[in-house]
Design a protein around this motif. Structure first.
Motif, PDB file in Angstrom:
ATOM      1  N   VAL A 124     -39.734   3.611  55.024  1.00  0.00           N
ATOM      2  CA  VAL A 124     -38.514   2.805  54.957  1.00  0.00           C
ATOM      3  C   VAL A 124     -38.208   2.433  53.513  1.00  0.00           C
ATOM      4  O   VAL A 124     -37.056   2.505  53.055  1.00  0.00           O
ATOM      5  N   LEU A 125     -39.234   2.066  52.753  1.00  0.00           N
ATOM      6  CA  LEU A 125     -39.029   1.652  51.363  1.00  0.00           C
ATOM      7  C   LEU A 125     -38.616   2.810  50.469  1.00  0.00           C
ATOM      8  O   LEU A 125     -38.062   2.580  49.382  1.00  0.00           O
ATOM      9  N   ARG A 126     -38.856   4.049  50.911  1.00  0.00           N
ATOM     10  CA  ARG A 126     -38.490   5.204  50.085  1.00  0.00           C
ATOM     11  C   ARG A 126     -37.023   5.602  50.237  1.00  0.00           C
ATOM     12  O   ARG A 126     -36.557   6.491  49.528  1.00  0.00           O
ATOM     13  N   GLU A 127     -36.301   4.946  51.142  1.00  0.00           N
ATOM     14  CA  GLU A 127     -34.868   5.235  51.273  1.00  0.00           C
ATOM     15  C   GLU A 127     -34.150   4.830  49.982  1.00  0.00           C
ATOM     16  O   GLU A 127     -34.550   3.867  49.314  1.00  0.00           O
ATOM     17  N   PRO A 128     -33.079   5.546  49.590  1.00  0.00           N
ATOM     18  CA  PRO A 128     -32.508   5.378  48.244  1.00  0.00           C
ATOM     19  C   PRO A 128     -32.057   3.966  47.876  1.00  0.00           C
ATOM     20  O   PRO A 128     -32.226   3.546  46.730  1.00  0.00           O
ATOM     21  N   LEU A 129     -31.479   3.207  48.816  1.00  0.00           N
ATOM     22  CA  LEU A 129     -30.927   1.902  48.472  1.00  0.00           C
ATOM     23  C   LEU A 129     -31.860   0.735  48.783  1.00  0.00           C
ATOM     24  O   LEU A 129     -31.566  -0.397  48.385  1.00  0.00           O
ATOM     25  N   VAL A 130     -32.952   0.977  49.463  1.00  0.00           N
ATOM     26  CA  VAL A 130     -33.803  -0.127  49.912  1.00  0.00           C
ATOM     27  C   VAL A 130     -34.441  -0.852  48.736  1.00  0.00           C
ATOM     28  O   VAL A 130     -34.317  -2.086  48.593  1.00  0.00           O
ATOM     29  N   ALA A 131     -35.138  -0.127  47.868  1.00  0.00           N
ATOM     30  CA  ALA A 131     -35.819  -0.767  46.740  1.00  0.00           C
ATOM     31  C   ALA A 131     -34.829  -1.454  45.795  1.00  0.00           C
ATOM     32  O   ALA A 131     -35.055  -2.615  45.403  1.00  0.00           O
ATOM     33  N   PRO A 132     -33.738  -0.801  45.387  1.00  0.00           N
ATOM     34  CA  PRO A 132     -32.780  -1.509  44.517  1.00  0.00           C
ATOM     35  C   PRO A 132     -32.212  -2.779  45.153  1.00  0.00           C
ATOM     36  O   PRO A 132     -32.048  -3.796  44.474  1.00  0.00           O
ATOM     37  N   CYS A 133     -31.925  -2.732  46.436  1.00  0.00           N
ATOM     38  CA  CYS A 133     -31.379  -3.914  47.100  1.00  0.00           C
ATOM     39  C   CYS A 133     -32.402  -5.037  47.164  1.00  0.00           C
ATOM     40  O   CYS A 133     -32.073  -6.213  46.955  1.00  0.00           O
ATOM     41  N   LEU A 134     -33.662  -4.691  47.448  1.00  0.00           N
ATOM     42  CA  LEU A 134     -34.704  -5.716  47.495  1.00  0.00           C
ATOM     43  C   LEU A 134     -34.920  -6.336  46.114  1.00  0.00           C
ATOM     44  O   LEU A 134     -35.135  -7.546  45.987  1.00  0.00           O
TER      45      LEU A 134
END
Length: 475
Positions: free
Chosen positions: A448-458
């Motif tokens: 889930v964390l490897r999805e493109p927008l997840v880490a930047p949003c977090l």
């Protein structure tokens, strides 16, 4: 097209009325008219509600300039220089500049929405459920961080809204939850009783004991600005349009915030900055363009991604859902005519606001003499009949009254109401997408964390709360 034009004109006039009368606000009026909008086709219904929101910004500037009595939050900024111009015998010029700046911002942002929103929707087609959940979390965090109330209160209201949104039937298991054995709640708490209660009945209760100040209409005089005045205001209006466009697309970005940013900018760069405190035309042109641009560009994340950027946009999202229209990429492929109608309605409403309302300035201000108790009785009657007619369920009327009392108590306690609406709308969306994200990842959080927008949003969410914490510590 005749239906769209009629809905745009009616919405613009109703919105102006709402902006003139202090206290009610566009979100409350849109919520009150949600049941009535069911009688219209989706296009005219959405144009009517959007026109109310845009018109409220204009009506607020009228009484802000003439009486120093803004009917909408963003009018407070316009009143600072606009009312000084009125006291100096230039009320008509200030009104004309406000109308033309708003018209300019409205037409520019309508074109921007027509171009940018479909592109954003096409981009959204490539987003997975984890990306959508991360965007929803970022939107909710920004709403709390940019709100005027302390962070703890904003978070509490957001979580209260999430709990309201969770009432109903569980998406995954199909079992009722938080219904307390009430069969009518199996389908969840409707947006109509929630919105009408919080923003309509709650506002009525809050306004019940307030006395309306006496109104003394300043001489209006010449309305159409001279060529030199128009030239001087073009740059401030253009800068205000850019500021409002940017702020309006931010989650939690309000028309008030856009107007404040514009005024701050104009105080530093405007040619007439030395006139601030005595009546500067740039102090009217910039904030008026900014608040109108912000009001309209909130449609970009709403229609493109299904994410509301303000309480009024949350009401409009409810209207989309109640009309069976899914905001987001599917709207452009299945209901492109509705989006086209919305753009056409925006253009018509903006032109109507500039052309029709200036001759009616005296009429709008004289409406302030209508007895408050008469308005209150009318609002309560229309609210009750509208909520009951929408569902034919007595429980919705009880819910409306309960939310109205809660809205009044929360207002008195200084708690923000907007996060409740965001939580109720975005909570189920976040839950549904997060659940699907974990199902697709076979419950592997690292996928889930490897999805493109997840880490930047977090990271952005973390940055928002660190900034808010540091700001609170410094103050």
């Amino acid at each position: 097209m005749i239906e769209i034009a009629s809905a745009a004109l009616l919405g613009a006039l109703l919105g102006t009325l709402v902006g003139v009368l202090p206290g009610l606000g566009p979100a409350a009026t849109m919520a009150l008219l949600l049941p009535a909008s069911f009688a219209l086709e989706p296009g005219p219904a959405l144009v009517l509600l959007a026109g109310i929101y845009f018109g409220a910004q204009y009506g607020s500037s009228t009484t802000a300039i003439l009486l120093n009595l803004p009917g909408e939050a963003s009018g407070v900024v316009t009143a600072e220089e606009g009312h000084r111009l009125a006291l100096g015998g230039r009320a008509g010029i200030a009104l004309g500049i406000a109308a033309l700046a708003s018209l300019m911002a409205g037409l520019v942002t309508a074109a921007l929405i027509a171009v940018a929103t479909p592109s954003l929707a096409r981009l959204a087609l490539g987003l997975g459920p984890a990306d959508v959940a991360a965007l929803v979390l970022l939107s909710a965090s920004a709403v709390v961080a940019l709100g005027g109330a302390p962070g703890a209160r904003g978070i509490a209201m957001l979580l209260a809204g999430v709990c309201i949104g969770f009432v109903g039937t569980d998406f995954g298991g199909g079992l009722p939850r938080f219904t307390f054995g009430i069969a009518e709640l199996r389908d969840g708490i409707g947006l109509v009783p929630l919105l009408v209660g919080l923003f309509g009945i709650g506002e009525v209760l809050a306004q019940h004991s307030s006395a309306r100040p006496g109104t003394r209409l300043a001489p209006i005089g010449r309305i159409w600005p001279r060529a030199t005045e128009l030239k001087a205001c073009c740059a401030p209006a253009a800068r205000g349009t850019l500021v409002g466009t940017f702020v309006g697309m931010l989650p939690g970005g309000s028309t008030l915030l856009a107007a404040i940013f514009s005024q701050t900018l104009e105080r530093r760069v405007a040619r007439d900055r030395a006139d601030y405190g005595r009546g500067a035309l740039s102090g009217v042109a910039g904030p008026e363009a900014a608040n109108n641009a912000a009001a309209q560009t909130g449609l970009i994340p709403l229609v493109g991604l299904g994410l509301p950027a303000s309480p009024a946009m949350a009401v409009l999202l409810g209207a989309f859902m109640l009309q069976g229209l899914p905001p987001g990429p599917a709207l452009f492929f299945k209901h492109a005519d509705v989006f086209e109608a919305l753009i056409a309605g925006m253009v018509i409403a903006n032109i109507a606001l500039a052309v029709i309302n200036l001759p009616l300035v005296g009429l709008w201000v004289r409406l302030l003499s209508v007895p408050v108790n008469l308005l209150i009785a009318l609002i309560v009657t229309v609210s009750t009949l509208g909520v009951y007619a929408q569902s034919r369920l007595p429980v919705d009327v009880y819910l409306m009254l309960g939310f109205g009392i809660a809205g009044y108590v929360l207002r008195r306690g200084g708690y923000p109401l907007a996060p409740i609406v965001f939580g109720a709308v975005l909570g189920p969306l976040f839950e549904d997408n997060l659940r699907r994200a974990f199902l697709h990842a076979h419950e592997d959080a690292t996928m889930v964390l490897r999805e493109p927008l997840v880490a930047p949003c977090l990271l952005a969410v973390t940055g928002i709360f660190v900034w808010r914490l540091r700001r609170r510590t410094n103050t």
